[in-house]
Structures are given as C-alpha cells and as structure tokens.
Design an enzyme around this catalytic site. Structure first.
Site, PDB file in Angstrom:
ATOM      1  CG  ASP A   1      19.252 -18.279  36.786  1.00  0.00           C
ATOM      2  OD1 ASP A   1      19.592 -17.349  36.031  1.00  0.00           O
ATOM      3  OD2 ASP A   1      18.107 -18.382  37.274  1.00  0.00           O
TER       4      ASP A   1
ATOM      5  CE  LYS B   1      17.259 -12.534  28.643  1.00  0.00           C
ATOM      6  NZ  LYS B   1      17.562 -12.038  30.014  1.00  0.00           N
TER       7      LYS B   1
ATOM      8  NE  ARG C   1      17.466   7.742   9.154  1.00  0.00           N
ATOM      9  CZ  ARG C   1      18.396   8.180   9.980  1.00  0.00           C
ATOM     10  NH1 ARG C   1      18.982   7.352  10.850  1.00  0.00           N
ATOM     11  NH2 ARG C   1      18.796   9.443   9.935  1.00  0.00           N
TER      12      ARG C   1
ATOM     13  CD  GLU D   1      17.942 -21.341  34.557  1.00  0.00           C
ATOM     14  OE1 GLU D   1      18.085 -20.452  33.689  1.00  0.00           O
ATOM     15  OE2 GLU D   1      16.847 -21.603  35.104  1.00  0.00           O
TER      16      GLU D   1
ATOM     17  CE  LYS E   1      16.709 -20.319  31.049  1.00  0.00           C
ATOM     18  NZ  LYS E   1      16.712 -18.970  30.446  1.00  0.00           N
TER      19      LYS E   1
END
Length: 281
Positions: A218, A137, A102, A197, A169
């Site tokens: 963005d 991510k 597994r 950004e 950002k």
C-alpha cells in the site's frame, strides 16, 4: 446470443431503469408529439476515439419496449474505435425508441468511458510484466457491469465483493493487534484466499509466516516496491495499490509487482461521448 454476466440480472436491470425514467404514465412528450404508428431509423455512433462497452445492454432497452425492433450491431464490446464510428443501427417504433434512448445511451456512455480509461492504463503498462486490476470502488448496484467494462478495457477483476477473498487492512490489524495475528485468524477460519495489506517492509515476513496468500503493498514508492518484491521472492503474488495515476503507473509496474490495482478505473472515468440520431423511416 443472450448477454449474461454472473450475479447480474439483465432483465431486472432494464425493467428497473426504464421504470425510473418512464414513471407511471410513460413518455408524455412522445405520446403527444409522435404518431403511434410512426417508425424511426437510428444510428448510435461515437464522437470520440473510445473502447466500446455496453452495447448488448443498450440493445436490451430497445427490445424491452419494442420486441420487433431491428438492430444491427456494427462493432463488439472491447473493440477500440475511431471518432465517428457507427456502433449500432436500429429501426423500430418511434415512441419506443425515444423512450429507451436515454437509458441505452447512459449505459453505453458510462461503460465505454470506464473501458476507455482502463485501456489507457493497460496500454501504459504493456510489456512491464504487471497485470492491471480494478477495485471495489464502483457505484452501488452497478459493480458487475462496471467490472465488465474494465475487462473490456484490458484489466482483470479483483475481488467482486467481501465474500470471495479475505482482505486484511489497517482497521482489521488494529483490532487483531498485528498483521500476523489478523492473518492467522483468517487461516483459522478456513479462508483459502487471504490478501494482506502491508504499508511497511517489516510487515511482510509476519504476514507470510501467518499464511497470507497475496500481499497488497500500500502506497509504496517504486524503490520500496522493488525491495518488497525482492523480499517476497515470488512466494506469493504482490499487488501495488494506492494513489496510482497514469503518470506514475509505469514506474510502479516496472518495480516487479505481479499486479497494480487502480480505483480510478471505475471511480473517476468520464462518460464517453456517444450520440444517437433518429430519422423518420
């Protein structure tokens, strides 16, 4: 050849994964049902057309529980295969193979799923001049191997973490007061790679003047991206990001940007359908 990735301890990963599955007493089902001296042969194969990733890690699970297991790798990571393709052949102690099954399958299914989705995105923008990037991510603890899988699918890695490049950002800008001021602070800190950004065209000039080395554009539509690329005029790389999907990435890539980054590569990839069938030797 030993499988090695920077910042990834294969032995520790295998040990902790097996410990999670086997607990304190091991595979009680196999211990009760399978004779200790039983030997199995096995075949791992793909039930769908996929791009393969993770086979060396799968092999490590089997070798951890049976150092004498015989394994024949039939394809290499990064290869596209048709449905029904055999990936690995194995022969070893039955109990060990069942205990490792597994963990090995989960790893190959997950990483091949990422590689397969990444390959679809990479194929979609082929010839556009843009390069596909992944993002941060990723699942906690699996970033290095998930980013390895995107490379197998044809992407390049973006930042590996918060340590290898500055990325300014909107929250950073809100505290610093402006895009330009945030970039100036990063320059003053001695950071060599400074990604800024921007979500408006009027932020481009201040970011460049302050020392940005890379612009992340963005959530801009293709027509706005073309304007941004024209204004940057090759002074720094440009990256389109935000809400990129398979049905939109081609138009985005054709805007002239250097890169297109896609969080979905790791965030939303379905597991590949891969099986492992055993028989008594």
């Amino acid at each position: 050849m030993t499988f090695q990735l920077d910042r990834f301890d294969l032995a520790a990963f295998v040990q902790s994964t097996l410990a999670e599955d086997l607990g304190e007493v091991g595979d009680i089902t196999s211990a009760a049902v399978i004779p200790e001296d039983a030997v199995f042969t096995g075949v791992m194969d793909s039930r769908d057309a996929i791009t393969v990733a993770g086979l060396p890690i799968a092999e490590a699970f089997f070798r951890a529980l049976d150092p004498e297991v015989w394994i024949e790798r039939l394809v290499e990571d990064g290869v596209r295969v048709a449905a029904g393709t055999e990936l690995l052949r194995l022969r070893g102690r039955a109990r060990a193979m069942l205990a490792a099954e597994r963990s090995a399958l989960n790893t190959v299914q997950h990483l091949s799923g990422i590689a397969t989705l990444t390959r679809r995105y990479a194929d979609t923008i082929e010839g556009s001049g843009a390069t596909l990037l992944d993002t941060r991510k990723t699942l906690p603890g699996l970033r290095v191997v998930e980013k390895y899988a995107t490379r197998m699918g044809g992407a390049q890695n973006h930042r590996m973490g918060l340590w290898d490049a500055a990325m300014i950002k909107d929250n950073h800008v809100a505290v610093a007061g402006s895009v330009g001021e945030a970039a100036r602070r990063a320059v003053a800190a001695g950071i060599a790679s400074i990604i800024v950004e921007v979500d408006r065209l009027d932020q481009i000039a201040p970011a460049l003047e302050a020392g940005a080395t890379h612009l992340l554009l963005d959530n801009m539509p293709p027509e706005t991206l073309r304007e941004a690329v024209a204004e940057v005029a090759g002074r720094v790389p440009t990256e389109a990001s935000g809400g990129v999907r398979l049905d939109t990435i081609r138009a985005i890539a054709e805007s002239g940007v250097t890169y297109v980054s896609v969080g979905r590569l790791t965030q939303s990839a379905p597991a590949a359908d891969i099986g492992l069938d055993f028989s008594a030797a």
